[in-house]
Scaffold this motif. Structure first.
Motif, PDB file in Angstrom:
ATOM      1  N   SER A 108     -13.320  -1.425  26.533  1.00 10.23           N
ATOM      2  CA  SER A 108     -12.743  -0.747  27.950  1.00 10.23           C
ATOM      3  C   SER A 108     -13.385  -1.588  29.194  1.00 10.23           C
ATOM      4  O   SER A 108     -13.431  -1.124  30.200  1.00 10.23           O
ATOM      5  CB  SER A 108     -13.554   0.650  27.930  1.00 10.23           C
ATOM      6  N   GLY A 109     -13.626  -2.947  28.724  1.00 10.89           N
ATOM      7  CA  GLY A 109     -13.726  -3.698  29.934  1.00 10.89           C
ATOM      8  C   GLY A 109     -15.020  -3.994  30.293  1.00 10.89           C
ATOM      9  O   GLY A 109     -15.538  -4.428  31.523  1.00 10.89           O
ATOM     10  N   GLY A 110     -16.191  -3.313  29.786  1.00  5.03           N
ATOM     11  CA  GLY A 110     -17.517  -3.440  29.964  1.00  5.03           C
ATOM     12  C   GLY A 110     -18.210  -4.607  29.369  1.00  5.03           C
ATOM     13  O   GLY A 110     -17.749  -5.276  28.480  1.00  5.03           O
ATOM     14  N   MET A 111     -19.617  -4.901  30.027  1.00  3.16           N
ATOM     15  CA  MET A 111     -20.209  -5.981  29.418  1.00  3.16           C
ATOM     16  C   MET A 111     -21.652  -5.371  29.190  1.00  3.16           C
ATOM     17  O   MET A 111     -22.202  -4.529  30.011  1.00  3.16           O
ATOM     18  CB  MET A 111     -20.267  -7.148  30.167  1.00  3.16           C
ATOM     19  N   ILE A 112     -22.343  -6.005  28.037  1.00  3.54           N
ATOM     20  CA  ILE A 112     -23.663  -5.646  27.979  1.00  3.54           C
ATOM     21  C   ILE A 112     -24.534  -6.959  28.063  1.00  3.54           C
ATOM     22  O   ILE A 112     -24.237  -7.896  27.391  1.00  3.54           O
ATOM     23  CB  ILE A 112     -23.789  -4.936  26.260  1.00  3.54           C
ATOM     24  N   HIS A 113     -25.560  -6.675  28.723  1.00  3.11           N
ATOM     25  CA  HIS A 113     -26.572  -7.625  28.913  1.00  3.11           C
ATOM     26  C   HIS A 113     -27.962  -7.334  28.315  1.00  3.11           C
ATOM     27  O   HIS A 113     -28.488  -6.618  28.669  1.00  3.11           O
ATOM     28  CB  HIS A 113     -26.759  -8.091  30.641  1.00  3.11           C
TER      29      HIS A 113
ATOM     30  N   ALA B 173     -18.558  -2.087  20.962  1.00  3.52           N
ATOM     31  CA  ALA B 173     -17.171  -1.446  21.634  1.00  3.52           C
ATOM     32  C   ALA B 173     -16.926  -1.499  22.965  1.00  3.52           C
ATOM     33  O   ALA B 173     -15.822  -1.405  23.432  1.00  3.52           O
ATOM     34  CB  ALA B 173     -17.368   0.154  21.276  1.00  3.52           C
TER      35      ALA B 173
ATOM     36  N   HIS C  80     -16.607  -4.094  25.015  1.00  2.46           N
ATOM     37  CA  HIS C  80     -15.576  -4.740  25.726  1.00  2.46           C
ATOM     38  C   HIS C  80     -14.089  -4.356  25.738  1.00  2.46           C
ATOM     39  O   HIS C  80     -13.260  -4.453  26.490  1.00  2.46           O
ATOM     40  CB  HIS C  80     -15.471  -6.121  24.959  1.00  2.46           C
TER      41      HIS C  80
ATOM     42  N   GLU D   4     -19.501  -0.367  33.853  1.00  2.00           N
ATOM     43  CA  GLU D   4     -18.920  -1.612  33.412  1.00  2.00           C
ATOM     44  C   GLU D   4     -20.151  -2.550  33.111  1.00  2.00           C
ATOM     45  O   GLU D   4     -19.835  -3.540  32.408  1.00  2.00           O
ATOM     46  CB  GLU D   4     -18.058  -2.450  34.102  1.00  2.00           C
ATOM     47  N   VAL D   5     -21.217  -2.148  33.238  1.00  2.00           N
ATOM     48  CA  VAL D   5     -22.371  -2.997  33.145  1.00  2.00           C
ATOM     49  C   VAL D   5     -23.523  -1.981  32.432  1.00  2.00           C
ATOM     50  O   VAL D   5     -23.912  -1.164  32.927  1.00  2.00           O
ATOM     51  CB  VAL D   5     -23.007  -3.587  34.322  1.00  2.00           C
TER      52      VAL D   5
END
Lengths: 317, 634
Positions: free
Chosen positions: B288-293, B284, B286, B264-265
């Protein structure tokens, strides 16, 4: 602290935390070290706020003060020199349920970790950051720090520190999206505790610079302030750090300062005639990155699988 | 215009409009390149040609031709931008040798391809003819000289009025020539243009119908012009595949693998050639519920990731050489404090800033050893684009099971190359389970190492009675700082033991070719296809050579001693630097080996030799083949 609290209830609480629930190993700081007072204040805050120890994470870097997590009976992350803020932001990113505290020093935060300081302030993810500033590197036995006063002796500058010190308050106030900037002194536990309490209640990143005494390597640095409280400018305001009568009685040099006034806060931080103590700036409406990083947290596994399948299908030939 | 007849998927003998003409060549594989000035769209055209070929059922491997600058000068050798597409009857595993067909938008960019031996005598060349009439005399001269040179080099030259034909459809041919050329190639290679239309619609749907219509018109015009004016037809038959196929590059495969692993991260900092993983995820993840930092630097990127890991979410960070170096201290912390994390390293040319857009396999030793102190950790290297997907899924599980970092080494070749593979069917158990928040048994220490395996369970914040303070200092099972000699010795042993535990679950790698012979070529990572193709060619001539490809580099896969015993000589082939043995100025005693060779020599005590190059491009099979023949005296 005595008598009934506002939220008292006849029903017994399922879990009632007492100070001992937050106390772990006996601190191994030097006698007279200012760190102990902050540790006690943090434990009292946790007790008063009844923070579940398992929901509390104290993240630190490297340095004397960064030993603090070892003395808290909560979750802790004693990581790398200069890097507690990225770690704390990562902890916070997907865990809005946790209480996150960061313990850092003037070497950790204002030298090796400077990039993270600036960006963590800008991210404004909910956490409480305690900067223990004793103007010296102590764990490594007395080297100049970015906040060491010009001319002060250290083993890296035996002829005296060559430059004027960096001012952590001015720097922090100048960072875009700074939302809570306060200063306190380790030798007034009441004010320390009141400051940490206000910080913990703040919806965003709260930054507290603590003027902290190192009895071993820099014992004189805050002595003038201790001996002459009028050198301290106590910031008072209904929206500021609550200062009770005992505090007000000691610090008679007071200034009414609205923490919403960022421009005035910058002037106060930059003034050289007195050291401000209290809340310089607060903005409860500042943008918070932790809202963005928590996106999708509640998504169910089957929803995720469906989304990934659909994504893969975009590449079908 | 007349629509082409479709070569339907799996149909090997179309008997309609594309019937065999005198100039139809039927070949099992073919290599085509499109090169233009940067910004003229040869890359887009090449990618579409690759995708369309995959759709028709061909094996495909594409390689990006990338200029080092964003806007290099026009008509310059350094500015060549484009794509190589190798199509085949069977699956294609590498970029191959010299190109059979090249389309060039000017003669200068073509020279950059000639410089790297991308062409051969006999290569069919389609070149923009407008330079012959350029108002600038110098340009006209350059073009004429080049054309004479190209004839001398033996290329089959077709001068094509690309711009002139495009001007019939669009006012600015610099934006559209690529589609016209795509149409031309579709005619020559008998591609079904309706696939191209579909690709265009997909690619330009955000830009509106007008743009789509213009691009479709350009493709159709190029197609029609080629049907009319170019007699050449090349047919690469297709082999039907039963399973549905996807086509993508290795960075996208890794990105989809990240999603399919339930990660997810993703915490990253931009670095070539790793960044496109993040570009894809940014668009893409978000879903599947992920986040990019995107962190402020490489160090912070992994620090943030490890914070998320500590709090229960196994993260990924994606980087390349210089960024990988900056992450070293945090990777050591992840080993020391046993924090799961997947670290994808898309290797590029080093050292230092090196060759940012180019391929190298230079991070193996860094992945294994770079650190203060001993850092036992898992290192994997996908050898295909498909494995870029699946290894990422596996890496997350390994990271959690073995409680530490897993480094996945890909490279610029896999990152930007495109190839079709079987569509992965995502399983629910690929995804990370939700964070355990049940009560922790307080009698269990946070590092209660099982003496036999070194494995231990970790408490996650939120678990009652699990509170511990993670530290990078030496620590005992309870995570208490411990300077005692015996505790340190034991903790180091336990962290090392985990690799033995993983090792016991691994199967020996399979030898490609005979299990015994004169020479065994050992490789790792993206060189697999080229090495195996080279081995095939030499074996056809009776060379007793086999190949072995290692995909887990730490712990090294089992059975190597047994395999090595059956060959007279063993050598690695790698894209990193080594001193040549026959270099008169190389002192044998201090010869520096290729990276895997170092590791194999140390591990097996076998006299493993090596042949490695740092050309900044993938090793062509022909070059490996030549070296193998030299070694075998063939």
């Amino acid at each position: 602290m005595y008598g009934l609290k506002k939220d008292w209830d006849l029903e017994p609480r399922v879990r009632q935390f007492v100070l001992a629930d937050y106390q772990s190993n006996v601190p191994r700081w030097c006698p007279g070290c200012g760190d102990s007072a902050v540790l006690s204040a943090l434990q009292r805050l946790a007790r008063d706020e009844q923070l579940p120890p398992e929901k509390t994470v104290v993240v630190s870097g490297i340095g004397c003060s960064s030993r603090l997590p070892h003395y808290m009976k909560t979750y802790g992350f004693h990581g790398l020199h200069g890097r507690p803020l990225p770690v704390a932001c990562g902890v916070r990113s997907r865990r809005p349920d946790l209480h996150v505290f960061v313990v850092t020093g003037d070497g950790d935060n204002c030298a090796i970790g400077t990039a993270h300081w600036i960006h963590a302030i800008r991210y404004n993810m909910k956490m409480t950051v305690l900067l223990f500033d004793n103007n010296i590197y102590s764990l490594t036995k007395m080297q100049t720090s970015p906040t060491t006063k010009r001319g002060d002796f250290s083993y890296t500058h035996p002829m005296g520190a060559p430059l004027n010190p960096l001012d952590p308050l001015s720097v922090t106030l100048a960072i875009t999206n700074a939302s809570f900037v306060a200063q306190t002194i380790d030798w007034n536990p009441m004010h320390v505790e009141a400051t940490i309490r206000a910080a913990h209640a703040h919806p965003g990143l709260s930054f507290i610079r603590i003027l902290q005494r190192c009895p071993h390597y820099n014992p004189m640095v805050w002595q003038p302030l201790q001996q002459d409280p009028s050198l301290i400018r106590l910031l008072v305001h209904p929206d500021g750090i609550p200062a009770d009568d005992t505090v007000r009685k000691i610090f008679k040099n007071q200034l009414e300062h609205d923490p919403a006034d960022l421009s005035a806060a910058k002037d106060i931080a930059a003034a050289t005639d007195a050291v401000p103590v209290g809340l310089l700036h607060r903005n409860v409406n500042a943008e918070r990155y932790d809202f963005a990083t928590a996106q999708g947290l509640t998504m169910e596994t089957d929803e995720r699988v469906q989304a990934i399948q659909a994504e893969i299908d975009r590449f079908l030939v | 215009m007349s629509q082409p007849e479709a070569l339907s998927r799996g149909d090997e003998s179309p008997d309609t409009a594309s019937a065999v003409s005198p100039q139809t060549q039927i070949v099992s594989q073919h290599i085509v390149e499109i090169v233009s000035d940067s910004g003229e769209g040869a890359q887009t055209a090449g990618q579409m040609f690759g995708t369309v070929s995959a759709k028709m059922g061909n094996g495909v491997w594409t390689v990006e031709i990338i200029p080092a600058e964003i806007e290099p000068p026009h008509r310059s050798r350094s500015g060549a931008s484009g794509n190589r597409i190798r199509i085949g009857r069977e699956a294609v595993t590498n970029m191959g040798d010299a190109a059979d067909v090249v389309v060039a938008f000017n003669e200068q960019v073509l020279y950059s391809r000639i410089d790297v031996n991308a062409l051969k005598p006999g290569t069919t060349l389609f070149i923009e003819s407008k330079w012959a009439d350029d108002p600038d005399e110098a340009v006209r001269e350059q073009y004429a000289e080049a054309l004479a040179d190209f004839r001398e080099r033996g290329y089959q030259i077709h001068e094509v009025p690309m711009e002139q034909e495009c001007l019939r459809i669009v006012p600015d041919p610099r934006r559209g020539k690529n589609m016209w050329v795509l149409g031309l190639l579709c005619a020559i290679y008998e591609r079904d243009v309706s696939h191209v239309h579909a690709e265009i619609e997909q690619k330009f749907k955000r830009k509106g119908q007008k743009i789509i219509d213009a691009n479709v018109a350009l493709v159709d015009a190029g197609y029609a012009w080629a049907r009319e004016n170019i007699p050449l037809r090349i047919r690469v038959p297709v082999s039907p595949t039963a399973e549905p196929q996807v086509v993508m590059n290795g960075n996208r495969a890794a990105a989809l693998g990240i999603m399919a692993a339930g990660i997810e991260v993703c915490s990253m900092y931009p670095i070539t050639p790793a960044t496109s993983v993040s570009h894809y995820l940014a668009a893409a993840f978000h879903k599947s519920g992920g986040m990019i930092h995107q962190a402020e630097d490489e160090i912070s990127a992994i620090g943030f990731a490890l914070g998320a890991s500590y709090a229960g979410k196994t993260p990924v960070t994606v980087t390349s050489g210089p960024g990988f170096a900056l992450k070293t201290e945090f990777i050591a912390l992840a080993v020391m404090a046993e924090l799961p994390i997947v670290i994808i390293v898309v290797q590029r040319g080093g050292p230092s800033t090196g060759l940012p857009t180019r391929v190298e396999q230079g991070e193996l030793l860094a992945a294994l050893f770079a650190s203060p102190g001993d850092v036992p950790k898992i290192v994997m290297a996908p050898s295909t684009i498909e494995e870029c997907f699946h290894f990422t899924v596996t890496a997350r599980k390994l990271a959690e099971t073995f409680r530490g970092p897993v480094i996945v080494l890909t490279d610029a070749n896999l990152a930007t190359g495109q190839a079709p593979f079987s569509r992965p069917e995502v399983q629910e158990d690929w995804l990370a389970p939700p964070i355990d928040q049940s009560e922790w048994d307080p009698t269990v220490a946070p590092y209660q190492w099982d003496p036999a395996t070194g494995l231990s369970q970790r408490p996650i914040p939120g678990q009652r009675n699990g509170m511990y303070v993670l530290t990078g200092l030496a620590h005992d099972e309870r995570s208490k700082v411990a300077y005692e000699s015996e505790i340190n010795q034991r903790a180091m042993k336990m962290r090392s033991r985990k690799l033995h535990t993983l090792f016991r679950t691994l199967k020996p790698p399979k030898v490609y070719g005979d299990p015994e012979g004169d020479l065994l070529v050992v490789g790792w990572g993206s060189t697999r296809g080229a090495i195996e193709e080279a081995v095939d060619r030499v074996r056809q001539d009776g060379g007793k050579v086999s190949a072995l490809h290692l995909r887990i580099l730490s712990p090294l896969e089992p059975g190597l001693d047994e395999i090595f015993k059956r060959f007279k000589n063993i050598m690695t082939v790698e894209i990193n630097y080594s001193d040549d043995e026959d270099d008169p100025y190389t002192v044998p005693e201090t010869r520096r080996y290729a990276q895997l060779a170092w590791v194999l020599r140390a591990r097996t005590l076998a006299p493993v030799d090596c042949w490695s190059r740092v050309p900044g491009i993938p090793l062509p099979p022909g070059q490996i083949e030549a070296e193998l023949r030299r070694r075998l005296g063939l």
